[in-house]
Design a protein around this motif. Sequence first.
Motif, PDB file in Angstrom:
ATOM      1  N   LYS A 152       2.755  -1.208   5.151  1.00 37.27           N
ATOM      2  CA  LYS A 152       2.569   0.275   4.941  1.00 37.27           C
ATOM      3  C   LYS A 152       3.293   1.496   5.924  1.00 37.27           C
ATOM      4  CE  LYS A 152      -0.403   2.716   2.208  1.00 37.27           C
ATOM      5  NZ  LYS A 152      -0.358   3.164   1.613  1.00 37.27           N
ATOM      6  N   ASP A 159       6.010   6.636   1.647  1.00 37.25           N
ATOM      7  CA  ASP A 159       5.956   5.625   2.532  1.00 37.25           C
ATOM      8  C   ASP A 159       7.043   4.980   2.174  1.00 37.25           C
ATOM      9  OD1 ASP A 159       5.866   2.852   2.935  1.00 37.25           O
ATOM     10  OD2 ASP A 159       4.107   2.367   1.159  1.00 37.25           O
ATOM     11  N   SER A 236       4.098  -1.631  -7.100  1.00 37.05           N
ATOM     12  CA  SER A 236       3.457  -0.976  -6.828  1.00 37.05           C
ATOM     13  C   SER A 236       2.412  -2.455  -7.765  1.00 37.05           C
ATOM     14  CB  SER A 236       3.348   0.531  -7.578  1.00 37.05           C
ATOM     15  OG  SER A 236       3.891   1.511  -6.808  1.00 37.05           O
ATOM     16  N   GLY A 239       0.931  -4.446  -5.731  1.00 27.83           N
ATOM     17  CA  GLY A 239       0.153  -4.554  -5.670  1.00 27.83           C
ATOM     18  C   GLY A 239       1.144  -4.895  -3.868  1.00 27.83           C
ATOM     19  N   THR A 243      -1.112   2.279  -2.949  1.00 34.67           N
ATOM     20  CA  THR A 243      -2.408   1.551  -3.225  1.00 34.67           C
ATOM     21  C   THR A 243      -3.239   2.999  -3.479  1.00 34.67           C
ATOM     22  OG1 THR A 243      -2.172   2.172  -0.405  1.00 34.67           O
ATOM     23  CG2 THR A 243      -1.358  -0.808  -1.290  1.00 34.67           C
ATOM     24  N   GLU A 244      -3.945   1.878  -4.096  1.00 34.46           N
ATOM     25  CA  GLU A 244      -5.189   3.143  -4.804  1.00 34.46           C
ATOM     26  C   GLU A 244      -5.934   4.157  -2.965  1.00 34.46           C
ATOM     27  OE1 GLU A 244      -6.641   3.862  -7.362  1.00 34.46           O
ATOM     28  OE2 GLU A 244      -5.890   2.123  -8.599  1.00 34.46           O
ATOM     29  N   LEU A 251       0.952   1.312 -10.515  1.00 36.99           N
ATOM     30  CA  LEU A 251      -0.597   0.841  -9.372  1.00 36.99           C
ATOM     31  C   LEU A 251      -1.372   1.451 -10.930  1.00 36.99           C
ATOM     32  CD1 LEU A 251      -1.245   0.041  -7.500  1.00 36.99           C
ATOM     33  CD2 LEU A 251      -2.376   2.396  -6.408  1.00 36.99           C
TER      34      LEU A 251
END
Lengths: 299, 317
Positions: A152, A159, A236, A239, A243-244, A251
């Motif tokens: 990342k 990103d 997403s 994963g 990301t959260e 996601l």
Amino acid sequence: MSAVSAAPDIVYAAPRQRHPVIAFLRHQPLGAAGLVVIVLMILAAVLAKWVAPYDPLTVDYGGILARPSWQHWLGTDNFGRDVLSRIIYGAQTALSVGFLASILGSTLGALIGVASAYFGGRIDMLVQRLMDVLLSFPIIVLALAVAAILGKNVVLGVDVNLVLAIGLPMVPKVARVVRASALAVREMPYIDAARTAGFSHARIIFRHIVPNVTAPYLIMLTAFVGQAILLEASLSFLGLGATEPTPAWGLMLSGSAIDFYQQAPWMIVFPGLAISLAVFAFNLFGDSLRDWLDPKLKI
Amino acid sequence: MLRYILQRVALMIPTLIGVALLVFLMLRAMPGDITDVMFRGEGGGVPEELIVAERQRLGLDQPIWVQFGKWFWGLLQGNLGVSMWTGQPVAYEIAIRLELSLQVAVMATLLAVLLAIPLGTLSALYKDRWIDQAIRVFSIAGLAVPSFWLGMIIILLLLTLFAWHPPLTFTRFTTDPVANLSQLVWPALAVGYRYSAVATRMMRSTILEVLQEDYIRTARAKGVFERLVIVRHALRNALLPVVTVIGLEFAFVIGGLVVTEQVFNLNGIGKLFVEAVTRGDNTLVQGLVLLVATTFILINFAIDLMYAWLDPRIRYR
């Protein structure tokens, strides 16, 4: 007494020149519909702060898994976060990654395609072999590998590595299509003329060839925005993308969403609808753009 | 013809070597290696000597060219190497999961063909009428709906309507065909929708193209029944590009499975791939990528041969 009457004024009706955008919208109603959805999504993403009813990150343990209601139109998730707000903010992720990846992939691909066609010979041969190698990977496999390698790297809320992971696998396909168009352009007399005039390679490529392959470039670009959004969602979901707690559509479908199938189907249904609608709109628009600019192009 | 085949085979070899080299280098560019995932996870506390010993055992301490050389030498002898995570041969890890994934892929292909040929033809014959518009919207939607989400929706529907749960274990077709099909038909549907959409669009555009040909006008002019014109003349000539698309997409169905198997909890090669990538199990990833790429290249080759064989106008030097 006038023997000859005055010649009647002849009014030449110049064909009405419509603005090309308006002409496109009139002739391609499906494309226009796609464009409307795209514009609405861009507005939602840009104005998310004012449009979204709630903050997408605010956790409310008092109101987890709430059904859709007047307070929460699309319900809340297992952290009590408003699903509608998260979808609206998710448009930011989807569109920024989608556009940037597609622009990156198409531009790089187009440059490689044009250069390969222009120089021809051994360079062309080598580039084409390399593209053959890359084309024999499914896009998702390449994207997964690149995403895993780069990790990342968030700059200005985007990103960058995710953009690379999605954009780079698109390069060979664009390169192939643009090369085919550029090969036809290369044989044109004006290219010979430019060469005779002693222009540099760079000038011939950018001033004479590139403007003549913009149609396939634009078509590929719009077609790939939809694909990029789909890829972003898939990554997403696995994963390897956003990301959260970033609100991102793919996601929202991953992780715990699966555990709440029956209790809270709205957690699954609505983000997926958002992805589908976005990709649908871009595909519709891209298809119509192709019919409009270059109906014979095969992508 | 023979010369052409040999020429094509000769061209395939550098492509395959390129694939092998590229995958290998890409994976080595990844920061860290499998020992980080194995020992440096939560808690840590694994003595450094152990990690060094493990890296030595896996050959990760050697220079990259030596590693590549060893792996490639194995490849030439048909040996894909040993999984760094499980210690089993890569070929074994793939083989036990291939049946499931292959079956889903074949079922998805069948679905795509069965939908695409009639829908694409209908769409072309009724161009711009409502039935065409409906089919076009249906197929553009097929390109837009993420297959993993479609899978989730299917599960959701099955749960609410029939209280059906995706089973945790895979039943072989030979053991219990009904249980096997009722398990795999849903992922096949989720993957096949997109696949059929691609093929339907191709079918429509080629039929439209073929209908412009002179021989169609000739056939109509000499009074051939319209039905025969469509089936004998148009459909036959339109099939070739469609078969191409179906063949090429087949290799990419594996790509679709990467995400869909996750949703349906199927232990196939798609799931294996995601696991291998996240664990840093390089030999396994290399084996899987090589398998998919080889399939794609071989299908491509087969399609080109079929073209040359079926269409006498195509002659190769």
